[in-house]
Design a protein around this motif. Sequence first.
Motif, PDB file in Angstrom:
ATOM      1  N   GLN A  22      -2.017  41.766  13.948  1.00  0.00           N
ATOM      2  CA  GLN A  22      -3.342  42.356  14.091  1.00  0.00           C
ATOM      3  C   GLN A  22      -4.040  42.462  12.743  1.00  0.00           C
ATOM      4  OE1 GLN A  22      -3.225  46.080  16.174  1.00  0.00           O
ATOM      5  NE2 GLN A  22      -1.941  45.299  17.820  1.00  0.00           N
ATOM      6  N   ARG A  23      -5.354  42.231  12.778  1.00  0.00           N
ATOM      7  CA  ARG A  23      -6.202  42.455  11.610  1.00  0.00           C
ATOM      8  C   ARG A  23      -7.206  43.539  11.979  1.00  0.00           C
ATOM      9  NH1 ARG A  23      -5.635  38.700   7.550  1.00  0.00           N
ATOM     10  NH2 ARG A  23      -7.461  39.608   6.565  1.00  0.00           N
ATOM     11  N   SER A  24      -7.497  44.405  11.034  1.00  0.00           N
ATOM     12  CA  SER A  24      -8.426  45.511  11.280  1.00  0.00           C
ATOM     13  C   SER A  24      -9.556  45.470  10.268  1.00  0.00           C
ATOM     14  CB  SER A  24      -7.703  46.859  11.187  1.00  0.00           C
ATOM     15  OG  SER A  24      -6.664  46.944  12.136  1.00  0.00           O
ATOM     16  N   ARG A  25     -10.779  45.716  10.743  1.00  0.00           N
ATOM     17  CA  ARG A  25     -11.922  45.842   9.831  1.00  0.00           C
ATOM     18  C   ARG A  25     -11.938  47.274   9.312  1.00  0.00           C
ATOM     19  NH1 ARG A  25     -16.147  43.188   8.271  1.00  0.00           N
ATOM     20  NH2 ARG A  25     -15.667  41.464   9.698  1.00  0.00           N
ATOM     21  N   ILE A  26     -11.878  47.437   8.000  1.00  0.00           N
ATOM     22  CA  ILE A  26     -11.817  48.770   7.411  1.00  0.00           C
ATOM     23  C   ILE A  26     -13.118  49.180   6.728  1.00  0.00           C
ATOM     24  CG2 ILE A  26      -9.329  48.636   7.113  1.00  0.00           C
ATOM     25  CD1 ILE A  26      -9.849  48.107   4.111  1.00  0.00           C
ATOM     26  N   SER A  27     -14.033  48.241   6.569  1.00  0.00           N
ATOM     27  CA  SER A  27     -15.357  48.539   6.026  1.00  0.00           C
ATOM     28  C   SER A  27     -16.287  47.429   6.491  1.00  0.00           C
ATOM     29  CB  SER A  27     -15.330  48.640   4.492  1.00  0.00           C
ATOM     30  OG  SER A  27     -15.164  47.359   3.903  1.00  0.00           O
TER      31      SER A  27
END
Length: 348
Positions: A213-218
Amino acid sequence: MKTTFISTYSLLNSPRSSLVRMQADAARYNQEIATGRHADVGLTLGGRTSQAVSLRAEYDNLTAMIDANSRTKTRLDVTVEALGNIREMADEFQAELLSVPHAQRGSEVIRNAARDKLAALIGSLNSAVDGQFLFGGTNSGVTPINDYAAGSASKVAVDAAFFAEFGFAQDDPAVANISAAAMATFLDNAFSDRFFVDANWQADWSNAADSVQRSRISQSETLISSVSANEAALRQLAAAYTMVFDLGSDKLNTDALQVVIDKATELMGGAIAQIIDIEAQMGVAQNRIETANTNMEAQKKILATRVGKLEDVDPAEAKVRLDALLTQIEMSYSLTVRLQSLSLLRYL
């Protein structure tokens, strides 16, 4: 000279009509005092309303992203904790293998330790947060690793490979006749294939996806926020524990057992080094989330200030206006009462 007559009816209804407006204004001032904002932002700002709406949308977007980061960080924290436990168990077992005398390496104590470590490894890899399995990769809704027990696909596959190689089961007394060379060949080929050939691993052990999984943090950053149970290091640990626990180590002759111990030690050493690297990557991800949250909180303060300049009211000023308006309302009530008391009969 012109004389204009005003009826008592007109005088009576004049304060009544203004009273409705004043009551509406009083309600508006009360709302502004309570909320600190203009009661009707659109009416007050006019053409600048779109600017306030845009700023609020950006503020809400940052708030939602910070909330999402909180959930992502929770998953990362639990993942790092699980990896730390896995590494510590591997360190402990490797130390046990290296410290136990040769004569005791096939003992029940060592085999039980390998069995328990394998069960603990599987338990850690099946950790979940909010119903999402941490080591499932993108397939986070399914238990990543199957149990190793009688009748399980992984156990059946290992048993079948052993029988195909030697012609008897692991609990057969003939295990004592397996040579060191034969055991080395088995470990490097048929046994190894059950763990390191992707199709076999997926069929016997794993339900996890290779992709993580990849997450957008900004608004401009994304990062890897999960680990797959299909990582080579985790397969190596599973192989090492399994070979010590379930390849007849209690019956193997000294030379063949030494091959098993050496191979398990080699696998565990490589796995521990790789797990440390994975922990470091997850630690970097945790720090990036904290930095992103700090930056977004600063942006939120700037946006809140800009929105405040457009929408906020001075509570003290609103209170003064409300008090003046309430005074006017009281005067209007008094005037209405006096007008109601007017009667021609009182002057006759």
